[in-house]
Scaffold this motif. Structure first.
Motif, PDB file in Angstrom:
ATOM      1  N   ALA A 133       5.483  -0.064   1.123  1.00 28.18           N
ATOM      2  CA  ALA A 133       5.182   0.347   2.012  1.00 28.18           C
ATOM      3  C   ALA A 133       4.333   1.524   2.028  1.00 28.18           C
ATOM      4  O   ALA A 133       4.252   2.415   1.111  1.00 28.18           O
ATOM      5  N   LYS A 147       2.808   9.800 -11.015  1.00 27.26           N
ATOM      6  CA  LYS A 147       3.578   9.356  -9.984  1.00 27.26           C
ATOM      7  C   LYS A 147       4.802   8.468 -10.454  1.00 27.26           C
ATOM      8  O   LYS A 147       5.708   8.340  -9.968  1.00 27.26           O
ATOM      9  N   PHE A 166       8.549  -0.558  -3.814  1.00 28.47           N
ATOM     10  CA  PHE A 166       7.950   0.293  -2.699  1.00 28.47           C
ATOM     11  C   PHE A 166       6.785   0.004  -2.367  1.00 28.47           C
ATOM     12  O   PHE A 166       5.764   0.632  -2.920  1.00 28.47           O
TER      13      PHE A 166
HETATM   14  N1  CTP Z   1       6.482   6.429  -0.967  1.00 26.55           N
HETATM   15  C1  CTP Z   1       7.680   6.420  -0.537  1.00 26.55           C
HETATM   16  N2  CTP Z   1       8.094   7.227   0.566  1.00 26.55           N
HETATM   17  C2  CTP Z   1       7.054   8.383   0.978  1.00 26.55           C
HETATM   18  C3  CTP Z   1       5.641   8.168   0.216  1.00 26.55           C
HETATM   19  C4  CTP Z   1       5.526   7.185  -0.746  1.00 26.55           C
HETATM   20  O1  CTP Z   1       8.489   5.585  -0.584  1.00 26.55           O
HETATM   21  N3  CTP Z   1       7.314   9.126   1.941  1.00 26.55           N
HETATM   22  C5  CTP Z   1       6.164   5.199  -2.063  1.00 26.55           C
HETATM   23  C6  CTP Z   1       5.113   4.366  -1.758  1.00 26.55           C
HETATM   24  O2  CTP Z   1       5.733   3.179  -1.192  1.00 26.55           O
HETATM   25  C7  CTP Z   1       4.449   4.040  -3.000  1.00 26.55           C
HETATM   26  C8  CTP Z   1       4.692   5.242  -3.666  1.00 26.55           C
HETATM   27  O3  CTP Z   1       5.814   6.020  -3.128  1.00 26.55           O
HETATM   28  O4  CTP Z   1       5.327   3.000  -3.775  1.00 26.55           O
HETATM   29  C9  CTP Z   1       3.254   6.162  -3.923  1.00 26.55           C
HETATM   30  O5  CTP Z   1       2.927   6.427  -2.584  1.00 26.55           O
HETATM   31  P1  CTP Z   1       1.835   7.867  -2.315  1.00 26.55           P
HETATM   32  O6  CTP Z   1       1.662   7.905  -1.015  1.00 26.55           O
HETATM   33  O7  CTP Z   1       0.496   7.140  -3.056  1.00 26.55           O
HETATM   34  O8  CTP Z   1       2.454   8.778  -3.179  1.00 26.55           O
HETATM   35  P2  CTP Z   1       2.695  10.303  -2.765  1.00 26.55           P
HETATM   36  O9  CTP Z   1       3.880  10.867  -3.452  1.00 26.55           O
HETATM   37  O10 CTP Z   1       2.508  10.401  -1.340  1.00 26.55           O
HETATM   38  O11 CTP Z   1       1.134  11.092  -3.170  1.00 26.55           O
HETATM   39  P3  CTP Z   1      -0.371  11.689  -2.767  1.00 26.55           P
HETATM   40  O12 CTP Z   1       0.039  12.921  -3.031  1.00 26.55           O
HETATM   41  O13 CTP Z   1      -1.216  10.903  -3.438  1.00 26.55           O
HETATM   42  O14 CTP Z   1       0.040  11.034  -1.093  1.00 26.55           O
END
Ligand code: CTP
Length: 216
Positions: free
Chosen positions: A89, A152, A87
């Motif tokens: 993206a 995560k 993942f």
């Molecule tokens: N990801 C995903 N779908 C989403 C958001 C994130 O598949 N809707 C995946 C990204 O591709 C990446 C991982 O999850 O591999 C981490 O994304 P990130 O945005 O850093 O995580 P979040 O859960 O959104 O945490 P944060 O609170 O830091 O935004």
């Protein structure tokens, strides 16, 4: 071996001419697709809007999408048969609650947008990951990087998480180079020095392949 890869940003429409997006270019994800294909893997590359050309390898099947919902739908179609999920993206966490049919006209001095949460593609697919499947996520953190990345990894059922460095010039969004740290569920850490995204991709692919079941 079949690899499912997500890459690039997602664009979340606001009206027929505007969207919410981010600065992801897709370079890291496309480089990973090329590196997996070079190792003989069949790759499904589900990409958000990117200016990069389709990778040339016949082993890479391109699926172009715009929104997080479309990216999830396409990824879910192949997730069951893929051995490895990566993942890469930069998925928009939220989208506009309402998409206007016509271009939104300028009116008051301020404009408030209501946003609703998008599907978390990695976390949702992670809930149905089989033991022999292998998932890799990416993280971009600004505070408590290792602790957040570790959290995560567990929350999204990743086997490895790639932590992008924001502290180094030349790493991250838009650059041709990257510097990453990889963590596994046991807490083991591998550091990659600043190098081209193609070299980071080759290093990540060999690390991932060394962790896979020997039957693949
Ligand atoms: N990801 C995903 N779908 C989403 C958001 C994130 O598949 N809707 C995946 C990204 O591709 C990446 C991982 O999850 O591999 C981490 O994304 P990130 O945005 O850093 O995580 P979040 O859960 O959104 O945490 P944060 O609170 O830091 O935004």
């Amino acid at each position: 071996m079949h690899v499912l890869l997500t890459a690039g940003p997602t664009y979340e429409p606001l009206d027929p001419v505007r969207f919410l997006g981010n600065r992801s270019t897709g370079k890291m994800g496309y480089a990973l697709a090329e590196a997996f294909a070079a190792q003989g893997a069949e790759v499904t590359l589900v990409s958000g809007p990117s200016h990069l050309p389709d990778p040339a390898s016949p082993r890479i099947r391109m699926v172009r999408v715009e929104t997080a919902a479309e990216m999830y739908a396409e990824a879910a179609k192949v997730a069951g048969e893929a051995d490895v999920w990566v993942f890469a993206a930069a998925v928009a966490d939220y989208r506009p609650a309402h998409v206007a049919m016509d271009k939104i006209k300028k009116s008051g001095e301020t404009l408030t947008l209501e946003l609703v949460k998008n599907v978390d593609i990695a976390a949702t697919l992670g809930q149905r990951k089989r033991p022999e499947q292998f998932a890799v996520g990416f993280a971009l953190e600004t505070t408590n990087e290792l602790a957040h990345a570790r959290d995560k990894l567990h929350r999204k059922n990743f086997d490895l998480i790639v932590l992008n460095s924001l502290r180094d010039a030349g790493a991250g969004f838009g650059h041709d180079t990257n510097k990453v740290t990889v963590l596994d569920a046991a807490g083991q850490i591998v550091n990659f020095e600043l190098q081209s995204k193609a070299d980071v991709a080759r290093g990540l692919v060999s690390l991932i392949m060394s962790r896979l079941a020997p039957s693949l």
